[in-house]
Design a protein around this motif. Sequence first.
Motif, short mmCIF file in Angstrom:
data_model
loop_
_atom_site.label_atom_id
_atom_site.label_comp_id
_atom_site.label_asym_id
_atom_site.label_seq_id
_atom_site.Cartn_x
_atom_site.Cartn_y
_atom_site.Cartn_z
N GLY A 197 55.75 -9.11 -0.56
CA GLY A 197 56.01 -10.06 -1.63
C GLY A 197 56.39 -9.37 -2.93
N THR A 198 55.68 -8.30 -3.28
CA THR A 198 56.01 -7.54 -4.49
C THR A 198 57.38 -6.91 -4.38
OG1 THR A 198 53.65 -7.06 -4.77
CG2 THR A 198 55.18 -5.76 -6.08
N ALA A 199 57.78 -6.57 -3.16
CA ALA A 199 59.11 -5.98 -2.94
C ALA A 199 60.22 -7.02 -3.03
CB ALA A 199 59.15 -5.31 -1.57
N GLY A 200 59.85 -8.29 -3.14
CA GLY A 200 60.86 -9.35 -3.22
C GLY A 200 61.43 -9.73 -1.86
N SER A 228 61.49 2.47 -5.54
CA SER A 228 61.12 1.06 -5.40
C SER A 228 59.72 0.91 -4.84
CB SER A 228 62.13 0.34 -4.49
OG SER A 228 63.43 0.39 -5.03
N PHE A 229 59.40 1.71 -3.81
CA PHE A 229 58.07 1.64 -3.20
C PHE A 229 57.00 2.10 -4.20
CE2 PHE A 229 58.57 1.62 1.69
CZ PHE A 229 59.56 0.65 1.61
N LEU A 230 57.32 3.08 -5.01
CA LEU A 230 56.37 3.53 -6.04
C LEU A 230 56.12 2.41 -7.04
CD1 LEU A 230 54.68 5.75 -7.38
CD2 LEU A 230 56.75 6.50 -8.57
N GLN A 231 57.16 1.70 -7.44
CA GLN A 231 57.01 0.58 -8.36
C GLN A 231 56.15 -0.52 -7.74
OE1 GLN A 231 61.14 -0.38 -8.96
NE2 GLN A 231 61.44 1.14 -10.58
N SER A 261 50.26 -9.71 -12.48
CA SER A 261 51.43 -9.92 -13.34
C SER A 261 52.71 -9.58 -12.58
CB SER A 261 51.34 -9.05 -14.59
OG SER A 261 50.17 -9.36 -15.31
N LYS A 262 53.74 -10.33 -12.87
CA LYS A 262 55.04 -10.05 -12.26
C LYS A 262 55.57 -8.73 -12.80
CE LYS A 262 58.92 -11.04 -10.04
NZ LYS A 262 58.99 -11.09 -8.57
N ALA A 263 55.94 -7.85 -11.90
CA ALA A 263 56.43 -6.53 -12.31
C ALA A 263 57.87 -6.35 -11.85
CB ALA A 263 55.55 -5.42 -11.73
N TYR A 264 58.63 -5.60 -12.62
CA TYR A 264 60.01 -5.32 -12.21
C TYR A 264 60.00 -4.27 -11.11
CZ TYR A 264 64.78 -3.64 -12.14
OH TYR A 264 66.03 -3.27 -11.72
N VAL A 265 60.69 -4.57 -10.03
CA VAL A 265 60.82 -3.64 -8.92
C VAL A 265 62.29 -3.58 -8.52
CG1 VAL A 265 60.24 -3.19 -6.50
CG2 VAL A 265 58.48 -4.08 -8.05
N ALA A 293 53.76 -0.07 -5.46
CA ALA A 293 52.37 0.41 -5.44
C ALA A 293 51.73 0.32 -6.81
CB ALA A 293 52.34 1.85 -4.93
N LYS A 294 52.48 0.63 -7.86
CA LYS A 294 51.93 0.56 -9.21
C LYS A 294 51.71 -0.88 -9.67
CE LYS A 294 53.72 4.92 -11.15
NZ LYS A 294 54.57 5.49 -12.22
N ALA A 295 52.51 -1.79 -9.11
CA ALA A 295 52.42 -3.19 -9.53
C ALA A 295 51.18 -3.89 -8.99
CB ALA A 295 53.67 -3.94 -9.09
N ILE A 296 50.58 -3.32 -7.93
CA ILE A 296 49.38 -3.92 -7.33
C ILE A 296 48.18 -3.03 -7.66
CG2 ILE A 296 48.33 -4.74 -5.20
CD1 ILE A 296 51.17 -4.61 -3.94
N PRO A 297 47.28 -3.47 -8.51
CA PRO A 297 46.09 -2.64 -8.81
C PRO A 297 45.41 -2.21 -7.51
CG PRO A 297 46.18 -4.53 -10.28
CD PRO A 297 47.26 -4.75 -9.25
N PHE A 298 45.07 -0.93 -7.43
CA PHE A 298 44.51 -0.43 -6.17
C PHE A 298 43.16 -1.08 -5.84
CE2 PHE A 298 42.38 2.69 -3.40
CZ PHE A 298 43.31 2.69 -2.36
N SER A 299 42.48 -1.58 -6.85
CA SER A 299 41.22 -2.29 -6.59
C SER A 299 41.46 -3.49 -5.67
CB SER A 299 40.59 -2.75 -7.90
OG SER A 299 41.47 -3.60 -8.61
N ILE A 300 42.64 -4.09 -5.78
CA ILE A 300 42.99 -5.23 -4.92
C ILE A 300 43.26 -4.76 -3.50
CG2 ILE A 300 44.64 -7.11 -4.56
CD1 ILE A 300 45.03 -7.20 -7.60
N ILE A 301 43.94 -3.62 -3.39
CA ILE A 301 44.19 -3.05 -2.06
C ILE A 301 42.86 -2.77 -1.37
CG2 ILE A 301 45.18 -1.09 -0.80
CD1 ILE A 301 47.30 -2.92 -1.95
N ARG A 302 41.90 -2.24 -2.11
CA ARG A 302 40.57 -1.98 -1.55
C ARG A 302 39.92 -3.26 -1.04
NH1 ARG A 302 39.74 1.63 -6.22
NH2 ARG A 302 39.51 3.78 -5.51
N LYS A 303 39.96 -4.29 -1.88
CA LYS A 303 39.29 -5.54 -1.53
C LYS A 303 39.92 -6.24 -0.34
CE LYS A 303 37.69 -6.41 -6.26
NZ LYS A 303 37.88 -7.24 -7.48
N GLU A 304 41.24 -6.15 -0.23
CA GLU A 304 41.96 -6.87 0.82
C GLU A 304 42.26 -6.02 2.05
OE1 GLU A 304 42.37 -10.03 0.71
OE2 GLU A 304 41.65 -10.24 -1.35
N SER A 305 41.75 -4.80 2.08
CA SER A 305 42.10 -3.89 3.17
C SER A 305 41.59 -4.35 4.53
CB SER A 305 41.57 -2.48 2.88
OG SER A 305 40.15 -2.50 2.77
N PHE A 306 40.62 -5.27 4.55
CA PHE A 306 40.08 -5.73 5.83
C PHE A 306 40.96 -6.81 6.47
CE2 PHE A 306 36.53 -4.13 3.31
CZ PHE A 306 36.00 -3.19 4.19
#
Length: 422
Positions: free
Chosen positions: A223-226, A194-197, A254-258, A199-212
């Motif tokens: 939120g992605t985890a429901g 579930s955690f892998l799903q 995009s909404k991803a199945y988790v 992580a894949k559902a959120i483009p890592f470029s977004i994690i980079r941008k929002e890491s601050f």
Amino acid sequence: MREDFIHYLWRFKKFDTTNLRTTQNEPITIIRSGDYLELSGPDFFNAQLIIGNQKWAGNVEIHTKASDWYNHFHEKDKAYENVILHVVWENDSTIFRRNNTEIPVLVLKNYVSKDIISSYNSLLVAKTWIFCEKELSQIDNFTFKNWQERLFFERLERKSQFVKELLLELENDWEAVLFCLLAKNFGLNTNGNSFLQIAKAIPFSIIRKESFELGNLEALLLGTAGLLEKDYQDVYCIDLKIRYFYLVDKYKISKAYVDNVEFFKHRPDNFPTIRLSQLANLYHTEQHLFSKIIHLNSAQKVYETIKVSAGLYWQTHYQFDKESSFKSKFLSKSFLDLIIINTIIPIQFTYANTIGESISENLISFMMGVTSEKNAILDKFESFGISSENAFESQSLLELKNEYCNKKGCLKCAVGMNLLKG
């Protein structure tokens, strides 16, 4: 008689080779027994034999019974046209090639000593857990330690394959690969997929941008985890929900199945809320984690580098709207040991292979400084006199049990082969 035992006998010439004869009474001289490749097609490739007065080069096929040739439909397969000798335990049928020429047969049981058959039968007598449980502690230390090293790297190679698949999927972005691998292992066995799903559902470029902004990272992961879908009353959860929907709209995620994350049967410190918050805090604290991870070479340095806790809200909560007594929820040493074993070592190994660097000795040294896992398999080995003092040894024993003992691979195992020598 099992076919793998006959493979073992032929491969290592564990039989009397001085007066071999085919069922047609032609003498056989083995110049080269062939390459045991364990692929589709004949069992041994590029063998060289003298049968009668003729020297042959070709392949050798092995069966328990000669009739297995037809049971496996080899007579219809072109790959078997170059078989020069059929080695069997029981000759219950005459075998012909596709062109109707008869294949010479060697009945191997006529040339194998009773002692080696007795040793084999003794090894495979059913025990309570593994075949060699009573003899395991008798294996000499040199043989066993060398075998452990090979087992360790076989296990690491399999873990590396998953890293390579992620690398291909994530377009060679090592930071993104590390994020996915960490997410999976933060979820442990129950929530790992579930955690892998997530992580894949959120483009890592977004994690980079929002890491601050820690709150944004938590919002994205939870939120992605429901975990933000219910109408919670706590201000913190309401804030995370607002952040989450804003970020989804901002980045057009995009909404991803988790798969549903599980709380049941977990200790509270392993609840998905806590682990996802810790993961968010890690990426808030360390924006370029891969460049640090790849150079770590001891457990102590890992403990110093990945020293994060869950967010402030989670110091007094395990779930939304349910306050609990205060507890600082830092990553524990035992949890970080699992991260070393399942994330850091595999990604270091894969990266080194990718750039053509050999770090095998460094990885062994690293793992010898990591505490052994504790589980039922390792406890069982210890009851037979085989203890694991560190993670290098424990990983080797897990590989031995899962990939050899469970699959009855005694004749591919250094322990089993050593015991067969008597």
